[in-house]
Design a protein around this motif. Structure first.
Motif, PDB file in Angstrom:
ATOM      1  N   VAL A   1       0.862  -1.184   0.000  1.00  0.00           N
ATOM      2  CA  VAL A   1       0.000   0.000   0.000  1.00  0.00           C
ATOM      3  C   VAL A   1       0.902   1.238   0.000  1.00  0.00           C
ATOM      4  CG1 VAL A   1      -1.687   1.315   1.360  1.00  0.00           C
ATOM      5  CG2 VAL A   1      -1.900  -1.186   1.163  1.00  0.00           C
ATOM      6  N   PRO A   2       0.664   2.172  -0.924  1.00  0.00           N
ATOM      7  CA  PRO A   2       1.495   3.382  -0.972  1.00  0.00           C
ATOM      8  C   PRO A   2       1.513   4.100   0.379  1.00  0.00           C
ATOM      9  CG  PRO A   2       0.065   3.264  -2.894  1.00  0.00           C
ATOM     10  CD  PRO A   2      -0.368   2.159  -1.965  1.00  0.00           C
ATOM     11  N   GLU A   3       2.681   4.627   0.728  1.00  0.00           N
ATOM     12  CA  GLU A   3       2.869   5.300   2.026  1.00  0.00           C
ATOM     13  C   GLU A   3       1.769   6.303   2.320  1.00  0.00           C
ATOM     14  OE1 GLU A   3       5.106   5.082   4.582  1.00  0.00           O
ATOM     15  OE2 GLU A   3       6.117   3.370   3.683  1.00  0.00           O
ATOM     16  N   ALA A   4       1.421   7.127   1.347  1.00  0.00           N
ATOM     17  CA  ALA A   4       0.415   8.173   1.576  1.00  0.00           C
ATOM     18  C   ALA A   4      -0.943   7.583   1.929  1.00  0.00           C
ATOM     19  CB  ALA A   4       0.293   9.065   0.336  1.00  0.00           C
TER      20      ALA A   4
ATOM     21  N   TYR B   1      -6.710   1.687   5.892  1.00  0.00           N
ATOM     22  CA  TYR B   1      -5.449   0.971   6.085  1.00  0.00           C
ATOM     23  C   TYR B   1      -5.353   0.510   7.539  1.00  0.00           C
ATOM     24  CZ  TYR B   1      -0.560  -0.328   6.284  1.00  0.00           C
ATOM     25  OH  TYR B   1       0.612  -1.028   6.470  1.00  0.00           O
ATOM     26  N   GLN B   2      -5.679   1.403   8.463  1.00  0.00           N
ATOM     27  CA  GLN B   2      -5.651   1.016   9.872  1.00  0.00           C
ATOM     28  C   GLN B   2      -6.631  -0.120  10.122  1.00  0.00           C
ATOM     29  OE1 GLN B   2      -3.520   1.768  12.447  1.00  0.00           O
ATOM     30  NE2 GLN B   2      -4.634   0.053  13.333  1.00  0.00           N
TER      31      GLN B   2
ATOM     32  N   ARG C   1      -8.773 -12.533   6.105  1.00  0.00           N
ATOM     33  CA  ARG C   1      -7.762 -12.262   5.078  1.00  0.00           C
ATOM     34  C   ARG C   1      -8.429 -11.736   3.812  1.00  0.00           C
ATOM     35  NH1 ARG C   1      -5.506 -16.884   7.335  1.00  0.00           N
ATOM     36  NH2 ARG C   1      -6.424 -18.224   5.732  1.00  0.00           N
ATOM     37  N   GLY C   2      -9.604 -12.231   3.499  1.00  0.00           N
ATOM     38  CA  GLY C   2     -10.349 -11.702   2.349  1.00  0.00           C
ATOM     39  C   GLY C   2     -10.698 -10.236   2.550  1.00  0.00           C
ATOM     40  N   GLN C   3     -11.117  -9.891   3.752  1.00  0.00           N
ATOM     41  CA  GLN C   3     -11.416  -8.485   4.036  1.00  0.00           C
ATOM     42  C   GLN C   3     -10.166  -7.624   3.896  1.00  0.00           C
ATOM     43  OE1 GLN C   3     -13.062  -9.050   8.017  1.00  0.00           O
ATOM     44  NE2 GLN C   3     -15.018  -8.228   7.263  1.00  0.00           N
ATOM     45  N   ILE C   4      -9.042  -8.125   4.400  1.00  0.00           N
ATOM     46  CA  ILE C   4      -7.795  -7.370   4.306  1.00  0.00           C
ATOM     47  C   ILE C   4      -7.413  -7.152   2.845  1.00  0.00           C
ATOM     48  CG2 ILE C   4      -5.303  -7.447   4.772  1.00  0.00           C
ATOM     49  CD1 ILE C   4      -6.056  -9.000   7.407  1.00  0.00           C
ATOM     50  N   MET C   5      -7.547  -8.183   2.023  1.00  0.00           N
ATOM     51  CA  MET C   5      -7.180  -8.047   0.607  1.00  0.00           C
ATOM     52  C   MET C   5      -8.089  -7.055  -0.121  1.00  0.00           C
ATOM     53  SD  MET C   5      -4.424  -9.594   0.196  1.00  0.00           S
ATOM     54  CE  MET C   5      -4.052  -9.350   1.925  1.00  0.00           C
ATOM     55  N   LEU C   6      -9.365  -7.015   0.226  1.00  0.00           N
ATOM     56  CA  LEU C   6     -10.274  -6.030  -0.358  1.00  0.00           C
ATOM     57  C   LEU C   6      -9.815  -4.616   0.004  1.00  0.00           C
ATOM     58  CD1 LEU C   6     -12.871  -5.257  -1.847  1.00  0.00           C
ATOM     59  CD2 LEU C   6     -14.083  -5.519   0.317  1.00  0.00           C
ATOM     60  N   LEU C   7      -9.456  -4.408   1.254  1.00  0.00           N
ATOM     61  CA  LEU C   7      -8.973  -3.095   1.681  1.00  0.00           C
ATOM     62  C   LEU C   7      -7.658  -2.744   0.988  1.00  0.00           C
ATOM     63  CD1 LEU C   7      -9.885  -3.411   5.449  1.00  0.00           C
ATOM     64  CD2 LEU C   7     -10.898  -1.799   3.826  1.00  0.00           C
ATOM     65  N   VAL C   8      -6.756  -3.707   0.857  1.00  0.00           N
ATOM     66  CA  VAL C   8      -5.480  -3.465   0.157  1.00  0.00           C
ATOM     67  C   VAL C   8      -5.751  -3.016  -1.279  1.00  0.00           C
ATOM     68  CG1 VAL C   8      -3.454  -4.647  -0.816  1.00  0.00           C
ATOM     69  CG2 VAL C   8      -4.040  -4.951   1.601  1.00  0.00           C
ATOM     70  N   ARG C   9      -6.650  -3.695  -1.949  1.00  0.00           N
ATOM     71  CA  ARG C   9      -6.985  -3.324  -3.334  1.00  0.00           C
ATOM     72  C   ARG C   9      -7.556  -1.903  -3.382  1.00  0.00           C
ATOM     73  NH1 ARG C   9      -7.652  -6.591  -7.456  1.00  0.00           N
ATOM     74  NH2 ARG C   9      -8.091  -8.388  -6.159  1.00  0.00           N
ATOM     75  N   GLN C  10      -8.457  -1.590  -2.476  1.00  0.00           N
ATOM     76  CA  GLN C  10      -9.056  -0.254  -2.446  1.00  0.00           C
ATOM     77  C   GLN C  10      -8.029   0.828  -2.142  1.00  0.00           C
ATOM     78  OE1 GLN C  10     -12.141  -0.862   0.463  1.00  0.00           O
ATOM     79  NE2 GLN C  10     -13.577  -1.703  -1.038  1.00  0.00           N
ATOM     80  N   LEU C  11      -6.973   0.458  -1.433  1.00  0.00           N
ATOM     81  CA  LEU C  11      -5.917   1.404  -1.066  1.00  0.00           C
ATOM     82  C   LEU C  11      -4.791   1.455  -2.103  1.00  0.00           C
ATOM     83  CD1 LEU C  11      -5.821   0.464   2.706  1.00  0.00           C
ATOM     84  CD2 LEU C  11      -6.342   2.753   1.807  1.00  0.00           C
TER      85      LEU C  11
END
Length: 162
Positions: free
Chosen positions: A25-28, A35-36, A132-142
């Motif tokens: 995930v990009p720093e910004a 992300y949190q 983990r599926g929820q985390i991957m969805l958030l990673v994609r959105q970020l």
């Protein structure tokens, strides 16, 4: 390797790709609440493994934050690794009959329940995949790079490496 040990190996395998996805995930974007939320979900996986282990071991549980907001990605991953070590040690001492033993415990809200150890293990593995599926969805959105942590993908690589 028993099916339960295989599931634990899969759970352990999933930690690194999830950490790498969160690092992508990009720093910004890491300052954003989503992300949190993703990091908190990783911490929740650690807490769940620890809580269930305490219940199975019959240990009294103190109040615990089920969704910790103060863990880094690395701290959460380390706690997951450590909890999986304990689960592996526990399973190495058990036979098939002992997996069917009933565990009496209280939820974090104090409600009494009873389940077999096998049911608790099945729950943990489904629980991990769900979050983990929820985390991957958030990673994609970020705008990070999500990873595949599907069991079948892992099974293909461990049974028939390319």
């Amino acid at each position: 390797m028993t099916p339960w040990h295989r599931w634990l190996a899969y759970e352990r395998y999933c930690i690194r790709p999830v950490v790498e996805a969160l690092r992508s995930v990009p720093e910004a974007r890491r300052l954003e609440p989503s992300y949190q939320r993703a990091v908190t979900l990783l911490g929740h996986l650690a807490v769940a493994l620890e809580c269930w282990l305490a219940r199975v071991d019959g240990e009294a549980q103190s109040a615990v934050a089920l969704f910790p907001t103060d863990l880094s990605v690395e701290e959460a991953a380390h706690r997951i690794d450590r909890a999986l070590d304990h689960w592996e040690h526990l399973l190495s001492r058990l036979n098939a009959e002992e997996l069917e033993r009933t565990v009496s415990y209280r939820t974090t809200s104090g409600v009494a329940h009873r389940n077999t150890l096998a049911d608790i293990l099945a729950h943990l593995f489904a629980h991990g995949a769900y979050h983990r599926g929820q985390i991957m969805l958030l990673v994609r959105q970020l705008e990070g790079v999500p990873t595949q942590t599907d069991f079948i993908v892992w099974a293909r690589t461990t049974q028939n490496p390319a």
